[in-house]
Enzyme design. Sequence first.
Site, mmCIF file in Angstrom:
data_model
loop_
_atom_site.group_PDB
_atom_site.id
_atom_site.type_symbol
_atom_site.label_atom_id
_atom_site.label_comp_id
_atom_site.label_asym_id
_atom_site.label_seq_id
_atom_site.Cartn_x
_atom_site.Cartn_y
_atom_site.Cartn_z
ATOM 1 N N GLU A 1 0.848 -1.200 0.000
ATOM 2 C CA GLU A 1 0.000 0.000 0.000
ATOM 3 C C GLU A 1 0.882 1.247 0.000
ATOM 4 O O GLU A 1 1.852 1.345 0.748
ATOM 5 C CB GLU A 1 -0.892 -0.015 1.245
ATOM 6 C CG GLU A 1 -1.773 1.206 1.413
ATOM 7 C CD GLU A 1 -2.507 1.201 2.739
ATOM 8 O OE1 GLU A 1 -3.476 1.984 2.874
ATOM 9 O OE2 GLU A 1 -2.119 0.421 3.632
ATOM 10 N N LYS B 1 -9.595 2.324 -3.028
ATOM 11 C CA LYS B 1 -10.090 1.720 -1.790
ATOM 12 C C LYS B 1 -11.510 2.205 -1.506
ATOM 13 O O LYS B 1 -11.773 3.407 -1.467
ATOM 14 C CB LYS B 1 -9.157 2.080 -0.640
ATOM 15 C CG LYS B 1 -9.467 1.387 0.672
ATOM 16 C CD LYS B 1 -8.404 1.737 1.713
ATOM 17 C CE LYS B 1 -8.635 1.012 3.028
ATOM 18 N NZ LYS B 1 -7.602 1.361 4.038
ATOM 19 N N CYS C 1 -5.437 -2.875 2.658
ATOM 20 C CA CYS C 1 -5.302 -2.772 4.114
ATOM 21 C C CYS C 1 -6.566 -3.181 4.870
ATOM 22 O O CYS C 1 -6.965 -4.325 4.875
ATOM 23 C CB CYS C 1 -4.864 -1.350 4.474
ATOM 24 S SG CYS C 1 -4.197 -1.218 6.157
#
Length: 526
Positions: free
Chosen positions: A272, A335, A386
């Site tokens: 990430e 995301k 994540c």
Amino acid sequence: MSKRNFFLASVSGGLTALSFPHWNVWPLAWVGLVPLLCEARGMRPREALLAGWAAGAVHFGVLLYWLTDTMQVYGRLPLLVAVGVMVLLVLYLAGFWALFLWGLVVLRTAGAHSIWLAPILWTLTEALRSVLFTGFPWALLGYSQWKLVPLIQIADITGIHGVGFLLLGANSTISHLIVSLGERRKRLPSLGGTLIAGLLVSAVWYYGEWRISQIEDLSRVSPKLKVGIVQGNMEQSMKWDPRVQEATLSLYLEETRRLALEKGAKLVVWPETALPFFFQKEGPLRERLLEATSVLDADIVFGAPAFGVKRGQTVFYNRAYLLGSGGEILGFYDKTHLVPFGEYLPLRELFPFIRGLITAIGDFSPGESLGWLGSSTGAKLGVTICFESIFPDIFREEARLGADLFVNLTNDAWFGETAAPYQHLSMLAMRAVENRRWIVRAANTGISATIDPCGRVRSASPLFQRATIIDLVDLMDVNSFYSVHGESLPWACCATLVAVGLGALARSKRRRKNALARMEGETRKD
């Protein structure tokens, strides 16, 4: 609530917490709630509410101890503010334990005494925690069993909640037996339920062994892909310093060349925000990356911040790019499920004053769609970033849409060398079982890993070391029951609970009616 209530509640909270990574005393999850459930037998609803809150507070206080340091070091919060936020979160999460125990005592008071009430209520409260206020399903009880591989295979039918249901069934059965023996009953009313519970666990274990064998057979005929992972181990406090951007890129390119040219990797995954700059902007760093990858016979997935325009305003995204082996951008994923108070500030329009308390908070916008990114290797990559790894519905939707390999990019540097990185990895392993897909995970400081469709960690890196991983994974084209139907167990528990509640209410009315009839009969006799 008496001192005894508080003590036994605290014992249950502590024991169940120690069953999680990285303490990993997993057998405690099978018995940890027994003290609380036994003690609840003599409680009134208000006492149960307080006892459940106490147990949950100890449980989450032990599990999430690392949050205070994280907020201080990386969120730059003063100690008192960090502790205050931690206490509020723990009390909020403990409220679900309170709701569970309160509901159990209320139903028992109404005349419902089945050993299956506890598993049903626990499943519903954990399901509620998973969705309420965007959800925080961190460390659901079933994750404590992530290394008990045959047992967790049931998750491809029930999801993670099925494992938690089994654990509560065991705790409830043991507590019933203890109470029955303590009351010196000649006949144990819970014996039938105990037998059913034992048979259920045995059946789940047998199913797991059979399913593992079946998945391994499928693996032998599935297409293969050699993947590489680069764990850069970039210091979080220096990561965004412009002076180290070129060195950061050089590190990732050097390791990628080695994985592709020497080890034969066809897909290389970086963590990430591995690139601490806007890749979409023209510039020397972008050109260097495109030039370097144009001569590699490997695709690269990497994270970088991105920007766009929404309703006339500039917004920012936490993005993952897929770069083709010829230097072509094949796609990207933004995301969709952001971290509250980490990547965005909830309710900031209502409470603008709290923004000043969190100086390092992100200001990201969520992505708008799920799907998969098509690699030049033929793989369909379901990418997550994540925090999204703890939300089963994201992976389920990607699998349903056709992804045959999951790729997870993360940065757990925030957590330091605490239990958090181990807890995070255990939850991701369950996503592999639920959807029967391999997972390739790249983490900035670890733990990077490859996880097979049975939830087994095949390769893993150490924490806070520069590392690379090379592995051969399968592109699985199979849809599990869970992938197709989703969270069927909580809905079944909800229907059962409604039926139990209505039955208890009907019995209560009958008892009152019979009591009134007896009183009227006695009055007539007089």
